[in-house]
Design a protein around this motif. Structure first.
Motif, PDB file in Angstrom:
ATOM      1  N   ASP A 284     165.066  20.720 -96.820  1.00  0.00           N
ATOM      2  CA  ASP A 284     165.425  20.223 -98.153  1.00  0.00           C
ATOM      3  C   ASP A 284     166.207  18.913 -98.052  1.00  0.00           C
ATOM      4  O   ASP A 284     166.941  18.703 -97.085  1.00  0.00           O
ATOM      5  N   ILE A 285     166.067  18.060 -99.058  1.00  0.00           N
ATOM      6  CA  ILE A 285     166.870  16.837 -99.115  1.00  0.00           C
ATOM      7  C   ILE A 285     168.063  17.106-100.025  1.00  0.00           C
ATOM      8  O   ILE A 285     167.905  17.487-101.186  1.00  0.00           O
ATOM      9  N   VAL A 286     169.244  16.931 -99.430  1.00  0.00           N
ATOM     10  CA  VAL A 286     170.476  17.344-100.103  1.00  0.00           C
ATOM     11  C   VAL A 286     171.358  16.127-100.367  1.00  0.00           C
ATOM     12  O   VAL A 286     171.468  15.239 -99.527  1.00  0.00           O
ATOM     13  N   VAL A 287     171.975  16.106-101.555  1.00  0.00           N
ATOM     14  CA  VAL A 287     173.009  15.120-101.859  1.00  0.00           C
ATOM     15  C   VAL A 287     174.307  15.887-102.068  1.00  0.00           C
ATOM     16  O   VAL A 287     174.341  16.864-102.807  1.00  0.00           O
ATOM     17  N   ALA A 288     175.369  15.463-101.350  1.00  0.00           N
ATOM     18  CA  ALA A 288     176.684  16.105-101.506  1.00  0.00           C
ATOM     19  C   ALA A 288     177.707  15.009-101.681  1.00  0.00           C
ATOM     20  O   ALA A 288     178.076  14.340-100.724  1.00  0.00           O
ATOM     21  N   GLY A 289     178.137  14.787-102.920  1.00  0.00           N
ATOM     22  CA  GLY A 289     179.021  13.664-103.186  1.00  0.00           C
ATOM     23  C   GLY A 289     178.289  12.389-102.816  1.00  0.00           C
ATOM     24  O   GLY A 289     177.179  12.155-103.269  1.00  0.00           O
ATOM     25  N   SER A 290     178.885  11.575-101.950  1.00  0.00           N
ATOM     26  CA  SER A 290     178.206  10.343-101.547  1.00  0.00           C
ATOM     27  C   SER A 290     177.493  10.505-100.202  1.00  0.00           C
ATOM     28  O   SER A 290     177.044   9.537 -99.607  1.00  0.00           O
ATOM     29  N   ALA A 291     177.395  11.740 -99.727  1.00  0.00           N
ATOM     30  CA  ALA A 291     176.621  12.009 -98.496  1.00  0.00           C
ATOM     31  C   ALA A 291     175.245  12.541 -98.861  1.00  0.00           C
ATOM     32  O   ALA A 291     175.064  13.159 -99.904  1.00  0.00           O
ATOM     33  N   TRP A 292     174.270  12.243 -97.991  1.00  0.00           N
ATOM     34  CA  TRP A 292     172.964  12.858 -98.213  1.00  0.00           C
ATOM     35  C   TRP A 292     172.270  13.054 -96.863  1.00  0.00           C
ATOM     36  O   TRP A 292     172.699  12.508 -95.843  1.00  0.00           O
ATOM     37  N   GLY A 293     171.217  13.826 -96.874  1.00  0.00           N
ATOM     38  CA  GLY A 293     170.457  14.019 -95.650  1.00  0.00           C
ATOM     39  C   GLY A 293     169.404  15.088 -95.827  1.00  0.00           C
ATOM     40  O   GLY A 293     169.372  15.792 -96.842  1.00  0.00           O
ATOM     41  N   LYS A 294     168.503  15.131 -94.854  1.00  0.00           N
ATOM     42  CA  LYS A 294     167.481  16.175 -94.837  1.00  0.00           C
ATOM     43  C   LYS A 294     168.044  17.309 -93.989  1.00  0.00           C
ATOM     44  O   LYS A 294     168.482  17.070 -92.855  1.00  0.00           O
ATOM     45  N   VAL A 295     168.079  18.518 -94.520  1.00  0.00           N
ATOM     46  CA  VAL A 295     168.709  19.636 -93.812  1.00  0.00           C
ATOM     47  C   VAL A 295     167.927  19.957 -92.538  1.00  0.00           C
ATOM     48  O   VAL A 295     166.789  20.394 -92.581  1.00  0.00           O
ATOM     49  N   ARG A 296     168.594  19.665 -91.403  1.00  0.00           N
ATOM     50  CA  ARG A 296     167.953  19.828 -90.097  1.00  0.00           C
ATOM     51  C   ARG A 296     168.111  21.273 -89.623  1.00  0.00           C
ATOM     52  O   ARG A 296     167.239  21.815 -88.957  1.00  0.00           O
ATOM     53  N   ALA A 297     169.223  21.880 -89.952  1.00  0.00           N
ATOM     54  CA  ALA A 297     169.455  23.273 -89.573  1.00  0.00           C
ATOM     55  C   ALA A 297     170.419  23.917 -90.549  1.00  0.00           C
ATOM     56  O   ALA A 297     171.283  23.253 -91.124  1.00  0.00           O
ATOM     57  N   LEU A 298     170.209  25.216 -90.767  1.00  0.00           N
ATOM     58  CA  LEU A 298     171.111  26.044 -91.564  1.00  0.00           C
ATOM     59  C   LEU A 298     171.660  27.097 -90.624  1.00  0.00           C
ATOM     60  O   LEU A 298     170.899  27.788 -89.957  1.00  0.00           O
ATOM     61  N   LEU A 299     173.001  27.225 -90.582  1.00  0.00           N
ATOM     62  CA  LEU A 299     173.608  28.186 -89.664  1.00  0.00           C
ATOM     63  C   LEU A 299     174.564  29.085 -90.432  1.00  0.00           C
ATOM     64  O   LEU A 299     175.265  28.618 -91.329  1.00  0.00           O
ATOM     65  N   ASP A 300     174.597  30.356 -90.067  1.00  0.00           N
ATOM     66  CA  ASP A 300     175.583  31.227 -90.700  1.00  0.00           C
ATOM     67  C   ASP A 300     176.807  31.365 -89.804  1.00  0.00           C
ATOM     68  O   ASP A 300     176.900  30.718 -88.753  1.00  0.00           O
ATOM     69  N   GLU A 301     177.751  32.229 -90.220  1.00  0.00           N
ATOM     70  CA  GLU A 301     179.016  32.376 -89.492  1.00  0.00           C
ATOM     71  C   GLU A 301     178.815  33.080 -88.152  1.00  0.00           C
ATOM     72  O   GLU A 301     179.727  33.167 -87.351  1.00  0.00           O
ATOM     73  N   ARG A 302     177.595  33.600 -87.923  1.00  0.00           N
ATOM     74  CA  ARG A 302     177.273  34.194 -86.621  1.00  0.00           C
ATOM     75  C   ARG A 302     176.566  33.173 -85.731  1.00  0.00           C
ATOM     76  O   ARG A 302     176.041  33.502 -84.689  1.00  0.00           O
ATOM     77  N   ASN A 303     176.540  31.944 -86.225  1.00  0.00           N
ATOM     78  CA  ASN A 303     175.882  30.850 -85.516  1.00  0.00           C
ATOM     79  C   ASN A 303     174.376  31.063 -85.401  1.00  0.00           C
ATOM     80  O   ASN A 303     173.727  30.526 -84.505  1.00  0.00           O
TER      81      ASN A 303
END
Ligand code: GDP
Ligand code: MG
Length: 370
Positions: A284-303
């Motif tokens: 997904d292409i994400v905008v967060a405030g003035s940052a943006w990027g294509k989500v390369r990886a999604l990690l949970d708290e278990r890594n």
């Protein structure tokens, strides 16, 4: 302000700045390359070159994206998002650590291995609870100040031997201002001088009325250290969540809030986000405030690498161009062009704000010297 510099507009249109300046001159406007023009003028210029200008609205900048509500028909139940607050040393961190291990998979290999600012516990019957693992009233206030409140329920930790203290009262006020219901965890009941009834009476003075006194606030006696009655606390959270009927639409593009962010030596900018609605996916292409990027990886708290994260799930995302600020809203957009447009605009607004502030200072300096 809906504005752009002549130079930025020229870059965006891929034409020479000097040509735009000449065109504006013919319209009777004397402009230099760094001068700011409004959107009507920008439109006039674009028109001249057979291009069109799409305006980015103010509300995109100020409130992020979380303005419009989900269509009720499309929603499904979601996990409650819980924040832990209370006076220093009353046991917030200890309680968060103890609750972490109530996850059914915690004992297995790959239990919660990293601190990402939030974690979700999965309970025996498949129910889930998300805890914000950033105790501290400052973080809570920062999010609220940005209008990005993510907390559904506040756990107020009060040490049974110490009772209500200044930061206890502050936490009550925060929760009230945010409209988040309280559950009181009277902690340290293992201590010989623990006096839970005294806590209940003291809370009464701050209009927190326990169920035992005919009020609607659940008060649960626990010991984070001895791991006493953590189930009772989880039950209280689930009961409160049920009353609140928390729902979100998982079948839309994801939106949520940045919980934490850092610049990691090996992995680059890393942000922990909490999905409020929709489903966030790798790629997904994400905008967060003035940052943006294509989500390369999604990690949970278990890594663990995830393919997607739905409502109320905290996840680390890799692939942003800079670390966003906590409390900022994130959203998935449909194209890199749209992401660039939004973030360039936000960077420009930031720059203009700094320049305006800088200008005022130097003017004051000049006045002082005269
Ligand atoms: P925080 O400042 O609210 O995050 O408090 P901490 O979790 O750091 O706890 C402060 C101190 O209280 C630590 O020394 C903990 O070991 C102790 N503590 C926390 N919970 C309990 C409890 O349930 N019983 C007892 N006896 N000590 C506790
Ligand atoms: Mg602590």
């Amino acid at each position: 302000p809906d504005v752009i510099t002549v130079g930025d507009l020229a870059n965006r249109m891929a034409v020479r700045g000097v040509d735009i300046i000449k065109f504006l001159m013919r319209q009777g406007m004397m402009m230099k390359i760094n001068d700011v023009i409004d959107s009507d003028t920008a439109e006039l210029v674009a028109d001249e070159y057979g291009m069109s200008v799409r305006r980015v609205s103010e509300s995109d900048i100020e409130t992020g994206f979380l303005a419009e509500a989900d269509d009720a028909d499309a929603t499904t139940p979601r996990a409650p998002v819980v924040a832990v607050m209370g006076h220093v040393d009353h046991g917030k961190t200890s309680l968060l650590d103890a609750l972490r291990t109530t996850d059914v998979a915690a004992a297995e290999a790959g239990g919660i291995t990293q601190h990402i600012g939030a974690y979700q516990v999965r309970l025996k019957d498949g129910q889930r609870v998300t805890f914000l693992d950033t105790p501290g009233h400052a973080a809570f206030s920062a999010m609220r100040a940005r209008g990005a409140n993510v907390t559904d329920i506040v756990i107020l930790v009060v040490a049974a031997d110490d009772g209500v203290m200044p930061q206890t009262v502050e936490a009550i006020q925060h929760a009230k201002a945010a409209g988040a219901p309280l559950i009181v965890a009277v902690n340290k009941i293992d201590k010989p001088d623990a006096n839970p009834q005294k806590v209940v009476n003291e809370l009464l003075q701050h209009e927190v009325i326990a169920e035992s006194l005919g009020g609607d606030t659940q008060v649960i006696e626990v010991s984070a250290k001895a791991r006493t009655n953590l189930d009772g606390l989880l039950d209280a959270i689930l009961l409160q969540a049920e009353v609140m009927d928390l729902r979100a639409n998982p079948d839309r593009s994801a939106e949520g809030v940045v919980i934490e962010a850092k610049l990691d030596k090996g992995r680059g900018p890393v942000g922990t986000v909490l999905v409020k609605r929709g489903t966030l996916r790798r790629g997904d292409i994400v905008v967060a405030g003035s940052a943006w990027g294509k989500v390369r990886a999604l990690l949970d708290e278990r890594n663990a690498q995830l393919e997607e994260a739905g409502p109320a799930m905290p996840v680390e995302i890799l692939g942003l161009d800079e670390p966003p600020s906590p409390g900022e809203v994130f959203a998935v957009v449909d194209s890199e062009a749209r992401a660039r447009e939004l973030t360039e605009y936000r960077h420009r607004v930031k720059r203009e704000k700094t320049q305006a502030a800088g200008g005022a200072v130097s003017l004051a300096d000049m006045m002082a010297k005269l």
